[in-house]
Structures are given as structure tokens and as C-alpha cells.
Design a protein around this motif. Sequence first.
Motif, PDB file in Angstrom:
ATOM      1  N   LEU A 166      31.014  64.683  51.624  1.00 54.64           N
ATOM      2  CA  LEU A 166      31.653  63.642  52.480  1.00 54.64           C
ATOM      3  C   LEU A 166      31.061  63.573  53.768  1.00 54.64           C
ATOM      4  O   LEU A 166      30.763  62.322  54.384  1.00 54.64           O
ATOM      5  CB  LEU A 166      32.978  63.951  52.475  1.00 54.64           C
ATOM      6  N   MET A 167      30.631  64.892  54.544  1.00 57.39           N
ATOM      7  CA  MET A 167      29.970  64.873  55.803  1.00 57.39           C
ATOM      8  C   MET A 167      28.506  64.355  55.633  1.00 57.39           C
ATOM      9  O   MET A 167      28.091  63.904  56.821  1.00 57.39           O
ATOM     10  CB  MET A 167      30.238  66.219  56.549  1.00 57.39           C
ATOM     11  N   THR A 168      27.953  64.521  54.443  1.00 62.62           N
ATOM     12  CA  THR A 168      26.522  64.171  54.472  1.00 62.62           C
ATOM     13  C   THR A 168      26.406  62.661  54.401  1.00 62.62           C
ATOM     14  O   THR A 168      25.804  61.916  55.134  1.00 62.62           O
ATOM     15  CB  THR A 168      25.943  64.636  53.091  1.00 62.62           C
ATOM     16  N   VAL A 169      27.187  62.075  53.639  1.00 62.52           N
ATOM     17  CA  VAL A 169      27.353  60.614  53.646  1.00 62.52           C
ATOM     18  C   VAL A 169      27.761  59.982  54.932  1.00 62.52           C
ATOM     19  O   VAL A 169      27.548  58.862  55.358  1.00 62.52           O
ATOM     20  CB  VAL A 169      28.447  60.059  52.494  1.00 62.52           C
ATOM     21  N   HIS A 170      28.673  60.752  55.569  1.00 61.51           N
ATOM     22  CA  HIS A 170      29.321  60.014  56.975  1.00 61.51           C
ATOM     23  C   HIS A 170      28.187  60.304  57.951  1.00 61.51           C
ATOM     24  O   HIS A 170      27.725  59.397  58.651  1.00 61.51           O
ATOM     25  CB  HIS A 170      30.437  61.265  57.305  1.00 61.51           C
ATOM     26  N   HIS A 171      27.407  61.308  58.073  1.00 57.05           N
ATOM     27  CA  HIS A 171      26.261  61.471  58.744  1.00 57.05           C
ATOM     28  C   HIS A 171      24.969  60.552  58.630  1.00 57.05           C
ATOM     29  O   HIS A 171      24.650  60.019  59.822  1.00 57.05           O
ATOM     30  CB  HIS A 171      25.807  63.063  58.712  1.00 57.05           C
ATOM     31  N   ARG A 172      24.742  60.183  57.599  1.00 58.00           N
ATOM     32  CA  ARG A 172      23.836  59.260  57.019  1.00 58.00           C
ATOM     33  C   ARG A 172      24.056  57.803  57.443  1.00 58.00           C
ATOM     34  O   ARG A 172      23.357  57.289  58.449  1.00 58.00           O
ATOM     35  CB  ARG A 172      23.508  59.120  55.670  1.00 58.00           C
ATOM     36  N   GLY A 196      19.925  60.842  70.708  1.00 61.27           N
ATOM     37  CA  GLY A 196      20.227  62.274  70.461  1.00 61.27           C
ATOM     38  C   GLY A 196      21.176  62.353  69.300  1.00 61.27           C
ATOM     39  O   GLY A 196      21.182  63.403  68.580  1.00 61.27           O
ATOM     40  N   MET A 197      21.775  61.411  68.810  1.00 59.61           N
ATOM     41  CA  MET A 197      22.933  61.524  67.670  1.00 59.61           C
ATOM     42  C   MET A 197      21.992  61.611  66.498  1.00 59.61           C
ATOM     43  O   MET A 197      22.252  62.022  65.419  1.00 59.61           O
ATOM     44  CB  MET A 197      23.932  60.313  67.630  1.00 59.61           C
ATOM     45  N   VAL A 198      20.992  60.721  66.380  1.00 58.95           N
ATOM     46  CA  VAL A 198      20.102  60.406  65.354  1.00 58.95           C
ATOM     47  C   VAL A 198      19.540  61.967  64.912  1.00 58.95           C
ATOM     48  O   VAL A 198      19.606  62.302  63.821  1.00 58.95           O
ATOM     49  CB  VAL A 198      18.934  59.380  65.431  1.00 58.95           C
ATOM     50  N   LEU A 199      18.928  62.422  65.802  1.00 57.37           N
ATOM     51  CA  LEU A 199      18.393  63.819  65.738  1.00 57.37           C
ATOM     52  C   LEU A 199      19.413  64.844  65.255  1.00 57.37           C
ATOM     53  O   LEU A 199      19.061  65.714  64.492  1.00 57.37           O
ATOM     54  CB  LEU A 199      17.470  64.226  66.915  1.00 57.37           C
ATOM     55  N   GLY A 200      20.402  64.828  65.976  1.00 58.33           N
ATOM     56  CA  GLY A 200      21.413  65.699  65.657  1.00 58.33           C
ATOM     57  C   GLY A 200      22.005  65.940  64.349  1.00 58.33           C
ATOM     58  O   GLY A 200      22.101  66.719  63.400  1.00 58.33           O
ATOM     59  N   GLN A 201      22.250  64.543  63.847  1.00 55.33           N
ATOM     60  CA  GLN A 201      23.171  64.366  62.614  1.00 55.33           C
ATOM     61  C   GLN A 201      21.929  64.398  61.374  1.00 55.33           C
ATOM     62  O   GLN A 201      22.374  64.965  60.104  1.00 55.33           O
ATOM     63  CB  GLN A 201      23.633  62.979  62.456  1.00 55.33           C
ATOM     64  N   GLU A 202      20.597  64.047  61.863  1.00 52.59           N
ATOM     65  CA  GLU A 202      19.665  64.244  60.458  1.00 52.59           C
ATOM     66  C   GLU A 202      19.549  65.763  60.493  1.00 52.59           C
ATOM     67  O   GLU A 202      19.596  66.181  59.408  1.00 52.59           O
ATOM     68  CB  GLU A 202      18.413  63.607  60.838  1.00 52.59           C
ATOM     69  N   GLU A 204      21.657  67.932  60.794  1.00 52.70           N
ATOM     70  CA  GLU A 204      22.950  68.644  60.218  1.00 52.70           C
ATOM     71  C   GLU A 204      22.709  68.098  58.456  1.00 52.70           C
ATOM     72  O   GLU A 204      23.315  68.923  57.770  1.00 52.70           O
ATOM     73  CB  GLU A 204      24.182  68.345  60.867  1.00 52.70           C
ATOM     74  N   ILE A 205      22.363  67.126  58.514  1.00 51.56           N
ATOM     75  CA  ILE A 205      22.149  66.611  57.225  1.00 51.56           C
ATOM     76  C   ILE A 205      21.238  67.550  56.022  1.00 51.56           C
ATOM     77  O   ILE A 205      21.529  68.084  55.039  1.00 51.56           O
ATOM     78  CB  ILE A 205      21.344  65.186  56.733  1.00 51.56           C
ATOM     79  N   GLY A 206      20.239  67.877  56.962  1.00 54.09           N
ATOM     80  CA  GLY A 206      19.404  69.150  55.936  1.00 54.09           C
ATOM     81  C   GLY A 206      19.848  70.177  55.994  1.00 54.09           C
ATOM     82  O   GLY A 206      19.672  70.911  54.898  1.00 54.09           O
ATOM     83  N   LEU A 207      20.664  70.714  56.795  1.00 53.19           N
ATOM     84  CA  LEU A 207      21.272  72.087  56.834  1.00 53.19           C
ATOM     85  C   LEU A 207      22.431  72.080  55.628  1.00 53.19           C
ATOM     86  O   LEU A 207      22.595  72.924  54.846  1.00 53.19           O
ATOM     87  CB  LEU A 207      22.201  72.345  58.336  1.00 53.19           C
ATOM     88  N   MET A 208      23.139  70.844  55.441  1.00 50.96           N
ATOM     89  CA  MET A 208      24.226  70.569  54.644  1.00 50.96           C
ATOM     90  C   MET A 208      23.653  70.618  53.197  1.00 50.96           C
ATOM     91  O   MET A 208      24.327  70.932  52.286  1.00 50.96           O
ATOM     92  CB  MET A 208      25.020  69.403  54.891  1.00 50.96           C
TER      93      MET A 208
END
Length: 219
Positions: A166-172, A196-202, A204-208
Motif C-alpha cells: 500500500l505504501m509503495t503505491v502511495h509513494h509512487r 525533496g519529496m520526490v527524492l525521499g519517496q523514490e 523509500e520505494i526502492g527500500l520497500m
Amino acid sequence: MTALTSSGSTRRMVLAGAAVLLLALGLVALMVVRPSAASPSGASAAARSAPAEDSVDAGFARDMAIHHQQAVEMSFIVRDRTDDEDVRRLAYDIINTQANQRGMMLGWLELWGLPKSAAGPPMEWMGHALTPTYDGSLMPGMATDAELAALSAAKGEKAEVLFLRLMTVHHRAGADMAQAAAGAAKTDAIRDLAAGMVLGQESEIGLMAGMLKDRGAKP
């Protein structure tokens, strides 16, 4: 003896009153020389330079504040549904980062003298950049009530996998919104925050993605 005591008390009261008066005058002078940024004049200046109510800046701040609120909610849910330290650490990071960013965006709307909720449907500020599947109701990436209920009912690894998906979809979706704002907003505050949000969420997407792989699950 009584008269002398009374006289001494009177002098002390006079001196104390004079000290208070001098302190008050000093504070007034300081305010005149160095007006506060939070003063009415400072707020008026901010309002005069504020973006319009229908601007990208205002629309992004409103919608992303709502988007972030759900990310924080999901993170609180999974934090209490698992003992896995990696997932709990990720949830903690999302809670702190996105709650802080949400506060900043709502604060800017307040400073700009703009409403914190839109009169019309969300996402209008994105215009042509909207995904073709967007129907004007639930913002892209947002979990449904049924998905939130399923996350609340899950435990252990099942809760971890559902949260990560869910958080991966949310972050994308959040990264797409932030990318649009970073390129179209007029204020430095929104452009810088969105970038900054773009960098941070991308990141975390890789981490997830790696965390899902470790659990034998697909995004």
C-alpha cells in the motif's frame, strides 16, 4: 520606627514601578526597531506575496497534506501490528517526515491567508498531468477504507507485506504529484519541498521493494 519602615517600603515600590516602566519602554522600542515577522505587518506582507487560491502552490499544499495524513495513519497502524524492527523503523521515519512536511504546508496556507481545504474536487491543480484513471474523487495512491480495514486486521508478516504494498503505491503517486509541483509551483518553498519529496519517496520505494523481496512478496 513605623514611619521609617513605611517610607522605605514606599521607596522600594516606586523604584520597582520605575524599573517595570523602563523595561516596558525598552520592549516597545525594540519592537519598533525590530518588528517581528509574525506581527500583523509581517503577516500582511506575506499575504500580499501569497500565491492565488487556485494556484499550483496552494493546490499541492492542500492535497499533499491530505495524502501525507493517510501515510502517517497507515504507518501508525503497522507500527502496532508487527515486531519487525525494519518495518517499524520505516514506519517511524514516515510518521516523522510526513507529519513535519504536512505541518509546513498547512502553515504556509495559514501564512498566505488561504483556506486549508479546496472548494472543488482535489487534484485540479495538476490539470493535464493527472493519470487517465483518476475519477475526481479518491486521490491517486490513496488506500481505500477496505484496504485500511484489512491492514488494521492483519498481524505480523501479513501486515508488513500489505503495508509495504500500500505504501509503495502511495509513494509512487505522491512522487508524481511532487514532481509536477516542483516543475510548476511559483514559490521557492513549494518547489524546494516538492523536489525533496520526490527524492525521499523514490528512495523509500526502492527500500520497500527490497523488503518485499525479502518476504517473498511482489510489489
